[in-house]
Scaffold this active site. Structure first.
Site, PDB file in Angstrom:
ATOM      1  CB  SER A  12      -0.852   0.051   1.266  1.00 41.55           C
ATOM      2  OG  SER A  12      -1.581  -1.110   1.451  1.00 41.55           O
ATOM      3  CG  HIS A  22      -2.313  -0.288  -3.624  1.00 39.15           C
ATOM      4  ND1 HIS A  22      -2.619   1.022  -3.350  1.00 39.15           N
ATOM      5  CD2 HIS A  22      -2.777  -0.998  -2.562  1.00 39.15           C
ATOM      6  CE1 HIS A  22      -3.229   1.099  -2.189  1.00 39.15           C
ATOM      7  NE2 HIS A  22      -3.351  -0.108  -1.693  1.00 39.15           N
ATOM      8  CD  GLU A  74      -1.937   3.907  -5.951  1.00 38.50           C
ATOM      9  OE1 GLU A  74      -2.084   3.238  -4.908  1.00 38.50           O
ATOM     10  OE2 GLU A  74      -1.776   5.129  -5.941  1.00 38.50           O
ATOM     11  CG  ASN A 124      -3.069   3.876   1.123  1.00 40.49           C
ATOM     12  OD1 ASN A 124      -4.188   4.106   1.580  1.00 40.49           O
ATOM     13  ND2 ASN A 124      -2.689   2.674   0.747  1.00 40.49           N
TER      14      ASN A 124
HETATM   15  N1  LIG Z   1      -6.128  -4.423   4.192  1.00 40.03           N
HETATM   16  C1  LIG Z   1      -6.333  -3.585   3.188  1.00 40.03           C
HETATM   17  O1  LIG Z   1      -7.364  -2.905   3.136  1.00 40.03           O
HETATM   18  C2  LIG Z   1      -5.318  -3.475   2.087  1.00 40.03           C
HETATM   19  C3  LIG Z   1      -5.650  -2.801   0.908  1.00 40.03           C
HETATM   20  C4  LIG Z   1      -4.722  -2.732  -0.131  1.00 40.03           C
HETATM   21  C5  LIG Z   1      -3.468  -3.297   0.034  1.00 40.03           C
HETATM   22  N2  LIG Z   1      -3.156  -3.937   1.204  1.00 40.03           N
HETATM   23  C6  LIG Z   1      -1.810  -4.508   1.339  1.00 40.03           C
HETATM   24  O2  LIG Z   1      -1.900  -5.912   1.215  1.00 40.03           O
HETATM   25  C7  LIG Z   1      -0.886  -6.518   2.024  1.00 40.03           C
HETATM   26  C8  LIG Z   1      -1.535  -7.487   2.985  1.00 40.03           C
HETATM   27  O3  LIG Z   1      -2.463  -6.804   3.778  1.00 40.03           O
HETATM   28  P1  LIG Z   1      -3.621  -7.595   4.558  1.00 40.03           P
HETATM   29  O4  LIG Z   1      -4.537  -6.578   5.112  1.00 40.03           O
HETATM   30  O5  LIG Z   1      -4.158  -8.681   3.687  1.00 40.03           O
HETATM   31  O6  LIG Z   1      -2.751  -8.234   5.742  1.00 40.03           O
HETATM   32  P2  LIG Z   1      -3.083  -9.488   6.678  1.00 40.03           P
HETATM   33  O7  LIG Z   1      -2.309  -9.284   7.926  1.00 40.03           O
HETATM   34  O8  LIG Z   1      -4.561  -9.697   6.750  1.00 40.03           O
HETATM   35  O9  LIG Z   1      -2.506 -10.731   5.854  1.00 40.03           O
HETATM   36  C9  LIG Z   1      -1.138 -10.899   5.620  1.00 40.03           C
HETATM   37  C10 LIG Z   1      -0.876 -12.401   5.494  1.00 40.03           C
HETATM   38  O10 LIG Z   1       0.487 -12.595   5.117  1.00 40.03           O
HETATM   39  C11 LIG Z   1       0.959 -13.765   5.761  1.00 40.03           C
HETATM   40  N3  LIG Z   1       2.423 -13.704   5.777  1.00 40.03           N
HETATM   41  C12 LIG Z   1       3.198 -12.878   6.522  1.00 40.03           C
HETATM   42  N4  LIG Z   1       4.505 -13.072   6.215  1.00 40.03           N
HETATM   43  C13 LIG Z   1       4.536 -14.049   5.260  1.00 40.03           C
HETATM   44  C14 LIG Z   1       5.586 -14.675   4.525  1.00 40.03           C
HETATM   45  N5  LIG Z   1       6.855 -14.319   4.710  1.00 40.03           N
HETATM   46  N6  LIG Z   1       5.276 -15.633   3.636  1.00 40.03           N
HETATM   47  C15 LIG Z   1       3.979 -15.996   3.439  1.00 40.03           C
HETATM   48  N7  LIG Z   1       2.944 -15.425   4.087  1.00 40.03           N
HETATM   49  C16 LIG Z   1       3.216 -14.458   4.993  1.00 40.03           C
HETATM   50  C17 LIG Z   1       0.319 -13.708   7.141  1.00 40.03           C
HETATM   51  O11 LIG Z   1       0.267 -14.988   7.729  1.00 40.03           O
HETATM   52  C18 LIG Z   1      -1.076 -13.158   6.824  1.00 40.03           C
HETATM   53  O12 LIG Z   1      -2.019 -14.186   6.631  1.00 40.03           O
HETATM   54  C19 LIG Z   1      -0.134  -5.373   2.711  1.00 40.03           C
HETATM   55  O13 LIG Z   1       0.995  -5.032   1.963  1.00 40.03           O
HETATM   56  C20 LIG Z   1      -1.167  -4.255   2.688  1.00 40.03           C
HETATM   57  O14 LIG Z   1      -0.591  -2.977   2.763  1.00 40.03           O
HETATM   58  C21 LIG Z   1      -4.053  -4.052   2.221  1.00 40.03           C
END
Ligand SMILES: NC(=O)c1ccc[n+]([C@@H]2O[C@H](COP(=O)([O-])OP(=O)(O)OC[C@H]3O[C@@H](n4cnc5c(N)ncnc54)[C@H](O)[C@@H]3O)[C@@H](O)[C@H]2O)c1
Length: 274
Positions: free
Chosen positions: A106, A127, A139, A177
């Site tokens: 993000s 993104h 994005e 963001n």
């Molecule tokens: N939550 C949102 O609204 C949103 C929106 C757009 C982008 N993002 C981006 O998406 C990404 C994930 O966000 P999220 O909200 O899904 O997070 P989350 O915490 O819900 O999920 C992340 C997952 O990654 C896994 N993980 C961590 N390290 C790992 C590794 N080394 N190998 C394999 N799996 C691993 C964790 O077990 C977890 O299940 C981030 O970069 C975030 O900025 C999130």
């Protein structure tokens, strides 16, 4: 986010290998996907046959090595630069040399993530917005070394997934963001200073500015840990004090109140029965 990206890709006919190092998260992801496909059939957005075919296209593994045959990897692990760099270092060794590595980050620099690989021209930011099956935007962020061909492939893939693309320079927080998260952070300051209750802050912004949800509810939905990480990237990356994370946001994350995903954030959420 990984689950949503996998669901959309499988529905659009692509084979998906879903990978999460935490087996519990992987199980949750598979259960949520089954539920999502069932709901889509019930709402007549998907036929039973297409839902079954999409489900068959997704395989799941807790071993990153399972990604070896992938042509295109979309990383969506936690918003933490050192974790992402460590993952890209491994992915670079696992997947074939011509494969493209994308990050769903993000806010974190694609140029810095790409620099840990030996294929920096084949690394790109994609993104997606949350929830992925609903939100129409991807994005795309070009790192300094991202090739034209890789950018065009990421754009074509996004469009194949039914998304519209906006292109951002590789700057802290990118476009979305850079603008959205300071508003969420300001909502925490407003709450911390007692200007209004959480409900009134959300009501004010939802009804007063025509947002689909208030900024505190949105923060719970995104994940407070993710919101805090993005504010830290904006603050650290620009050096501008206007981006300092609100201490209340920091405290909620310290308490493990990460939002809807743990059923507790600014608000409290009921756990599903199964
Ligand atoms: N939550 C949102 O609204 C949103 C929106 C757009 C982008 N993002 C981006 O998406 C990404 C994930 O966000 P999220 O909200 O899904 O997070 P989350 O915490 O819900 O999920 C992340 C997952 O990654 C896994 N993980 C961590 N390290 C790992 C590794 N080394 N190998 C394999 N799996 C691993 C964790 O077990 C977890 O299940 C981030 O970069 C975030 O900025 C999130």
């Amino acid at each position: 986010m990984g689950t949503g990206i996998a669901q959309v890709a499988a529905m659009k006919g692509l084979d998906v290998i879903l990978c999460d190092s935490h087996s519990g998260a992987l199980e949750r992801s598979v259960i949520n996907t089954e539920r999502y496909f069932k709901r889509s059939v019930a709402k007549e957005k998907l036929t039973q046959e297409d839902a079954e075919a999409a489900a068959r296209r997704i395989s799941a593994s807790s071993d990153l090595q399972a990604l070896e045959p992938a042509d295109f990897v979309i990383e969506a692990i936690n918003e933490d630069e050192s974790s992402k760099k460590a993952a890209f270092l491994l992915l670079d060794q696992i997947v074939k040399p011509e494969a493209i590595l994308a990050s769903n980050t993000s806010s974190i620099s694609i140029t810095r993530i790409a620099a840990v690989t030996k294929r920096n021209s084949q690394v790109v930011g994609m993104h997606f917005m949350n929830p992925v099956p609903v939100m129409p935007l991807v994005e795309i962020i070009r790192g300094i070394a991202t090739s034209d061909e890789v950018f065009q492939t990421a754009k074509a893939l996004s469009e194949h997934l039914g998304k519209t693309v906006c292109l951002s320079l590789d700057r802290p927080g990118f476009i979305v963001n850079r603008i959205l998260m300071p508003m969420v952070n300001e909502a925490f300051y407003t709450l911390m200073e007692g200007v209004g209750t959480a409900e009134d802050i959300d009501k004010g912004m939802k009804l007063g500015t025509n947002h689909p949800m208030g900024p505190l509810q949105l923060a719970d939905f995104i994940g407070l840990d993710t919101c805090l990480s993005i504010m830290r990237v904006l603050h650290g990356g620009t050096g501008d004090p206007k981006y300092r994370p609100c201490p209340l946001l920091v405290q909620y994350v310290d308490a493990g109140w990460l939002g809807k995903k743990v059923y507790k954030g600014v608000y409290t959420y009921a756990k599903p029965l199964n």
